[in-house]
Scaffold this motif. Structure first.
Motif, PDB file in Angstrom:
ATOM      1  N   GLN A   1     -48.427  -4.552  -2.740  1.00 17.63           N
ATOM      2  CA  GLN A   1     -48.092  -5.629  -3.528  1.00 17.63           C
ATOM      3  C   GLN A   1     -49.629  -5.462  -4.573  1.00 17.63           C
ATOM      4  O   GLN A   1     -49.450  -5.652  -5.724  1.00 17.63           O
ATOM      5  CB  GLN A   1     -48.095  -7.039  -2.909  1.00 17.63           C
ATOM      6  CG  GLN A   1     -46.761  -7.271  -2.395  1.00 17.63           C
ATOM      7  CD  GLN A   1     -46.833  -8.503  -1.651  1.00 17.63           C
ATOM      8  OE1 GLN A   1     -47.656  -9.340  -1.354  1.00 17.63           O
ATOM      9  NE2 GLN A   1     -45.462  -9.105  -1.553  1.00 17.63           N
ATOM     10  N   HIS A   2     -50.821  -5.162  -3.884  1.00 16.22           N
ATOM     11  CA  HIS A   2     -51.908  -5.392  -4.657  1.00 16.22           C
ATOM     12  C   HIS A   2     -51.804  -4.146  -5.596  1.00 16.22           C
ATOM     13  O   HIS A   2     -52.250  -4.224  -6.945  1.00 16.22           O
ATOM     14  CB  HIS A   2     -53.236  -5.249  -3.705  1.00 16.22           C
ATOM     15  CG  HIS A   2     -54.165  -5.183  -4.647  1.00 16.22           C
ATOM     16  ND1 HIS A   2     -55.123  -5.964  -5.024  1.00 16.22           N
ATOM     17  CD2 HIS A   2     -55.220  -3.815  -4.574  1.00 16.22           C
ATOM     18  CE1 HIS A   2     -56.148  -5.608  -5.854  1.00 16.22           C
ATOM     19  NE2 HIS A   2     -56.378  -4.215  -5.399  1.00 16.22           N
TER      20      HIS A   2
ATOM     21  N   ARG B   1     -48.206  -6.326   7.860  1.00 18.30           N
ATOM     22  CA  ARG B   1     -48.352  -7.429   6.758  1.00 18.30           C
ATOM     23  C   ARG B   1     -49.594  -6.918   5.813  1.00 18.30           C
ATOM     24  O   ARG B   1     -49.484  -6.973   4.684  1.00 18.30           O
ATOM     25  CB  ARG B   1     -49.029  -8.700   7.255  1.00 18.30           C
ATOM     26  CG  ARG B   1     -49.224  -9.793   6.254  1.00 18.30           C
ATOM     27  CD  ARG B   1     -48.181 -10.110   5.310  1.00 18.30           C
ATOM     28  NE  ARG B   1     -48.683 -10.785   4.219  1.00 18.30           N
ATOM     29  CZ  ARG B   1     -47.947 -11.606   3.513  1.00 18.30           C
ATOM     30  NH1 ARG B   1     -46.730 -11.872   3.932  1.00 18.30           N
ATOM     31  NH2 ARG B   1     -48.375 -12.059   2.667  1.00 18.30           N
ATOM     32  N   GLN B   2     -50.502  -5.911   6.398  1.00 18.69           N
ATOM     33  CA  GLN B   2     -51.436  -5.164   5.542  1.00 18.69           C
ATOM     34  C   GLN B   2     -50.939  -4.375   4.777  1.00 18.69           C
ATOM     35  O   GLN B   2     -51.423  -4.142   3.631  1.00 18.69           O
ATOM     36  CB  GLN B   2     -52.511  -4.699   6.668  1.00 18.69           C
ATOM     37  CG  GLN B   2     -53.333  -5.690   7.329  1.00 18.69           C
ATOM     38  CD  GLN B   2     -54.307  -4.867   8.287  1.00 18.69           C
ATOM     39  OE1 GLN B   2     -53.796  -4.048   9.205  1.00 18.69           O
ATOM     40  NE2 GLN B   2     -55.788  -5.335   7.849  1.00 18.69           N
ATOM     41  N   VAL B   3     -50.033  -3.712   4.960  1.00 15.59           N
ATOM     42  CA  VAL B   3     -49.327  -2.458   4.364  1.00 15.59           C
ATOM     43  C   VAL B   3     -48.664  -3.138   3.285  1.00 15.59           C
ATOM     44  O   VAL B   3     -48.589  -2.780   2.055  1.00 15.59           O
ATOM     45  CB  VAL B   3     -48.286  -1.748   5.270  1.00 15.59           C
ATOM     46  CG1 VAL B   3     -47.515  -0.900   4.393  1.00 15.59           C
ATOM     47  CG2 VAL B   3     -49.073  -1.200   6.325  1.00 15.59           C
TER      48      VAL B   3
ATOM     49  N   LEU C   1     -57.606   1.666  -3.609  1.00 16.35           N
ATOM     50  CA  LEU C   1     -57.741   0.429  -2.934  1.00 16.35           C
ATOM     51  C   LEU C   1     -58.970  -0.124  -2.805  1.00 16.35           C
ATOM     52  O   LEU C   1     -59.888   0.724  -2.195  1.00 16.35           O
ATOM     53  CB  LEU C   1     -56.805   0.253  -1.743  1.00 16.35           C
ATOM     54  CG  LEU C   1     -55.253   0.233  -1.976  1.00 16.35           C
ATOM     55  CD1 LEU C   1     -54.469   0.308  -0.722  1.00 16.35           C
ATOM     56  CD2 LEU C   1     -54.833  -0.898  -2.710  1.00 16.35           C
ATOM     57  N   PRO C   2     -59.362  -1.574  -2.815  1.00 16.21           N
ATOM     58  CA  PRO C   2     -60.528  -1.954  -2.533  1.00 16.21           C
ATOM     59  C   PRO C   2     -60.826  -1.841  -0.956  1.00 16.21           C
ATOM     60  O   PRO C   2     -60.223  -1.595  -0.226  1.00 16.21           O
ATOM     61  CB  PRO C   2     -60.534  -3.401  -2.998  1.00 16.21           C
ATOM     62  CG  PRO C   2     -59.301  -3.590  -3.675  1.00 16.21           C
ATOM     63  CD  PRO C   2     -58.571  -2.306  -3.353  1.00 16.21           C
ATOM     64  N   ALA C   3     -62.113  -2.079  -0.671  1.00 22.85           N
ATOM     65  CA  ALA C   3     -62.635  -1.803   0.678  1.00 22.85           C
ATOM     66  C   ALA C   3     -62.057  -2.760   1.624  1.00 22.85           C
ATOM     67  O   ALA C   3     -61.781  -2.178   2.903  1.00 22.85           O
ATOM     68  CB  ALA C   3     -64.267  -2.162   0.534  1.00 22.85           C
ATOM     69  N   PRO C   4     -61.436  -4.060   1.544  1.00 20.75           N
ATOM     70  CA  PRO C   4     -60.931  -4.706   2.703  1.00 20.75           C
ATOM     71  C   PRO C   4     -59.611  -4.125   3.267  1.00 20.75           C
ATOM     72  O   PRO C   4     -59.299  -4.322   4.353  1.00 20.75           O
ATOM     73  CB  PRO C   4     -60.455  -6.152   2.077  1.00 20.75           C
ATOM     74  CG  PRO C   4     -61.318  -6.171   0.856  1.00 20.75           C
ATOM     75  CD  PRO C   4     -61.700  -4.833   0.340  1.00 20.75           C
ATOM     76  N   PHE C   5     -59.090  -3.060   2.552  1.00 26.45           N
ATOM     77  CA  PHE C   5     -57.874  -2.576   3.003  1.00 26.45           C
ATOM     78  C   PHE C   5     -58.208  -1.370   3.933  1.00 26.45           C
ATOM     79  O   PHE C   5     -59.002  -0.527   3.329  1.00 26.45           O
ATOM     80  CB  PHE C   5     -56.830  -2.026   1.778  1.00 26.45           C
ATOM     81  CG  PHE C   5     -56.348  -3.243   0.868  1.00 26.45           C
ATOM     82  CD1 PHE C   5     -55.390  -4.039   1.459  1.00 26.45           C
ATOM     83  CD2 PHE C   5     -56.982  -3.413  -0.258  1.00 26.45           C
ATOM     84  CE1 PHE C   5     -54.816  -5.273   1.026  1.00 26.45           C
ATOM     85  CE2 PHE C   5     -56.398  -4.678  -0.989  1.00 26.45           C
ATOM     86  CZ  PHE C   5     -55.256  -5.486  -0.397  1.00 26.45           C
TER      87      PHE C   5
END
Length: 56
Positions: free
Chosen positions: A17-18, A10-12, A29-33
């Motif tokens: 998508q982001h 799901r994270q992938v 990509l931002p830090a949460p990823f």
């Protein structure tokens, strides 16, 4: 026996998508990823399996 995944698929999908939505590259990509290399691995793997064509 397969090894256990360290990353939820799901994270992938969320990261891809982001990236598509914002136009940012996977490397930015931002830090949460998690690390971009994991997303790149799955993206290329799914591309070789023609998963994207099946989804569309």
């Amino acid at each position: 026996m397969q090894r256990k995944r360290r990353l939820y698929l799901r994270q992938v999908v969320d990261a891809l998508q982001h990236s598509r939505r914002t136009g940012c590259q996977l490397r930015n990509l931002p830090a949460p990823f998690p690390a971009w290399t994991a997303f790149d691995y799955y993206f290329r793997r799914w591309q070789q399996q023609r998963l994207w064509e099946q989804l569309n």
